[in-house]
Design an enzyme around this catalytic site. Structure first.
Site, PDB file in Angstrom:
ATOM      1  N   LYS A   1     -10.134 -11.094   4.234  1.00  0.00           N
ATOM      2  CA  LYS A   1      -9.563 -10.596   5.496  1.00  0.00           C
ATOM      3  C   LYS A   1     -10.370 -11.155   6.647  1.00  0.00           C
ATOM      4  CE  LYS A   1      -6.341  -7.688   6.916  1.00  0.00           C
ATOM      5  NZ  LYS A   1      -5.108  -7.251   6.212  1.00  0.00           N
TER       6      LYS A   1
ATOM      7  N   ASP B   1      -1.542 -10.154  10.644  1.00  0.00           N
ATOM      8  CA  ASP B   1      -1.857  -8.731  10.509  1.00  0.00           C
ATOM      9  C   ASP B   1      -1.612  -8.169  11.917  1.00  0.00           C
ATOM     10  OD1 ASP B   1      -3.201  -6.804   8.384  1.00  0.00           O
ATOM     11  OD2 ASP B   1      -4.104  -6.255  10.278  1.00  0.00           O
TER      12      ASP B   1
HETATM   13  N1  GLU Z   1      -1.951  -8.552   6.606  1.00  0.00           N
HETATM   14  C1  GLU Z   1      -1.064  -8.309   5.491  1.00  0.00           C
HETATM   15  C2  GLU Z   1      -1.713  -7.355   4.525  1.00  0.00           C
HETATM   16  O1  GLU Z   1      -2.408  -6.447   4.947  1.00  0.00           O
HETATM   17  C3  GLU Z   1      -0.553  -9.600   4.881  1.00  0.00           C
HETATM   18  C4  GLU Z   1      -1.591 -10.533   4.377  1.00  0.00           C
HETATM   19  C5  GLU Z   1      -1.077 -11.879   3.897  1.00  0.00           C
HETATM   20  O2  GLU Z   1       0.121 -12.115   3.945  1.00  0.00           O
HETATM   21  O3  GLU Z   1      -1.916 -12.676   3.459  1.00  0.00           O
HETATM   22  O4  GLU Z   1      -1.545  -7.401   3.343  1.00  0.00           O
END
Ligand code: GLU
Length: 444
Positions: free
Chosen positions: A126, A166
């Site tokens: 992340k 996100d």
């Molecule tokens: N931000 C999204 C999540 O919390 C998607 C992440 C992604 O597609 O890599 O899973």
């Protein structure tokens, strides 16, 4: 002290001022007790939990950019590569003033299990920044994104680490970041997901988190003798997850009566008008105060209050810890039967326990909102094949993945004697695959 308690105590001691990270680790490790107790000796010897709670690596960097007045601004950028035992690091980039290392670590930790639950080969990571895209011009957003990627590009790659959207990072931001990555690295590769359709994006990625949330919720209700059709639903949030959750809920015959943003919330007794919401949020990037201009019968209230509205199903789709113990009590008093998390960890630990004790069906975010990252993995597959699939193909794969996730967590809960507790089920199902892969790959 048991192994789980020792690791929890050490996480708190070693990571001061990171309450959200402590909360995420506590929630996962507490529910893994039955599995850990059954394998304590082997896990302890391999320090499996200590390795699981310590990210592989964490990057923190300066992001300088010039605003429209010519003033230099400095933000802080983050990327936490948590665990790549089942695939390249994968997870979004959050752009919000609340972002700090603890928030990114909580999100990265959750992502390990979420990504494992999808059944697809993606590890957990992340990133993000305390930059606030709200109220910034397109040029300012571009300047920030380019500076952010100038540093981030050193650590990511299509087979290494694949960021995505996100909160605060949507198609516009992904586009600017992709352009900068390509320019600096000279590589046209699937290094980001959530890309525009003209440069390698996947159909249905935009809708995927919200749609997936409803596919899983519908399956959970069906397997518990109920039906999403005809239900009154409260949704919080008005971003990408909320918008497409509302749309799919309505397609499935439910009535969604609320949504919210950082300033207030809307109650629309006739059902939220998705087209109006999209115009306000996606096109104008405006506040929900505008909703009344489209729907005179709706109410707008300042502050928070979505969970005070009587509903059958609650879908928190805004942000972490937005549904508190008091909210849970109100929901239960109003007869809620199911809560499914569209956001990451939107329900506090105490609220989750209260809902479970009161026999509310509860689908945790790492299962319920996994449709977004799952479809990102489908975008990666399409990029590798240099092909694009139709909307129907991607959507039907997404549906299959969400139904599978529900059954995997349901089965895992049953196997360990926690039937109907999907928090325990999701954590165990997500953990088992990662733990097996870590053990097979030796001490690293
Ligand atoms: N931000 C999204 C999540 O919390 C998607 C992440 C992604 O597609 O890599 O899973």
């Amino acid at each position: 002290m048991g192994y789980v308690d020792e690791v929890l105590a050490s996480v708190i001691e070693k990571n001061p001022s990171q309450p959200e990270f402590h909360q995420a680790v506590k929630e996962v490790l507490e529910s893994l007790r039955p599995v850990i107790d059954a394998n304590e000796e082997a896990y302890r010897k391999d320090a499996l939990l200590e390795r699981l709670v310590e990210p592989d690596r964490q990057f923190m960097f300066r992001v300088p950019w010039v605003d429209d007045k010519g003033q230099v601004q400095v933000n802080r950028g983050f990327r936490v590569q948590f665990n790549n035992s089942i695939g390249p690091y994968k997870g979004g980039l959050r752009l919000h003033p609340s972002v700090n290392l603890g928030i990114i670590k909580f999100l990265g930790f959750e992502q390990i299990f979420k990504n494992s639950l999808t059944g697809l080969p993606i590890g957990g990571g992340k990133g993000g920044s305390d930059f606030d895209p709200k109220g910034k011009s397109d040029r300012e957003v571009m300047a920030f994104c380019q500076s952010f990627m100038t540093e981030l590009c050193k650590y990511i790659g299509a087979d290494t680490d694949v960021p995505a959207g996100d909160i605060g990072t949507g198609a516009r931001e992904i586009g600017y970041m992709f352009g900068q990555y390509k320019k600096i690295r000279g590589l046209y590769e699937g290094v980001l997901t959530g890309k525009g359709l003209s440069y390698g994006g996947s159909l249905a990625r935009t809708e995927a988190t919200g749609y997936g949330l409803l596919y899983l919720t519908a399956e959970m209700l069906k397997c518990n003798g109920s039906d999403i059709a005809g239900k009154t639903v409260c949704v919080s949030g008005a971003g990408n997850v909320a918008i497409y959750a509302i749309q799919k809920a309505q397609q499935l015959g439910a009535k969604v009566v609320t949504c919210s943003d950082s300033t207030g919330w809307v109650y629309d007794p006739d059902g939220i008008d998705v087209a109006a919401l999209q115009e306000i949020k996606e096109v104008k990037r405006a506040r929900l105060t505008e909703y009344k201009n489209y729907r005179p019968n709706a109410e707008y209230h300042e502050g928070r209050g979505v969970w005070s509205v009587k509903c059958d199903v609650a879908l928190p789709c805004a942000t972490q810890n937005e549904l508190t113990l008091d909210d849970a009590k109100t929901l239960v008093a109003n007869g809620v039967t199911a809560v499914a998390e569209g956001a990451n960890m939107p329900t506090t630990y105490e609220a989750t326990q209260y809902l479970l004790e009161n026999k509310v069906l509860f689908a945790p975010g790492k299962a319920a909102n996994a449709g977004g990252v799952a479809t990102s993995a489908l975008e990666m597959s399409q990029n590798s094949e240099r092909l694009s699939w139709t909307f129907e193909e991607v959507d039907s794969k997404l549906q299959g993945i969400m139904v599978n996730i529900f059954h995997n967590m349901d089965d895992a809960a049953k196997r360990y004697g926690f039937e109907g507790n999907y928090v325990v089920g999701a954590n165990i199902a997500g953990f088992e695959k990662v733990a097996n892969a870590m053990t097979a790959q030796g001490i690293c």
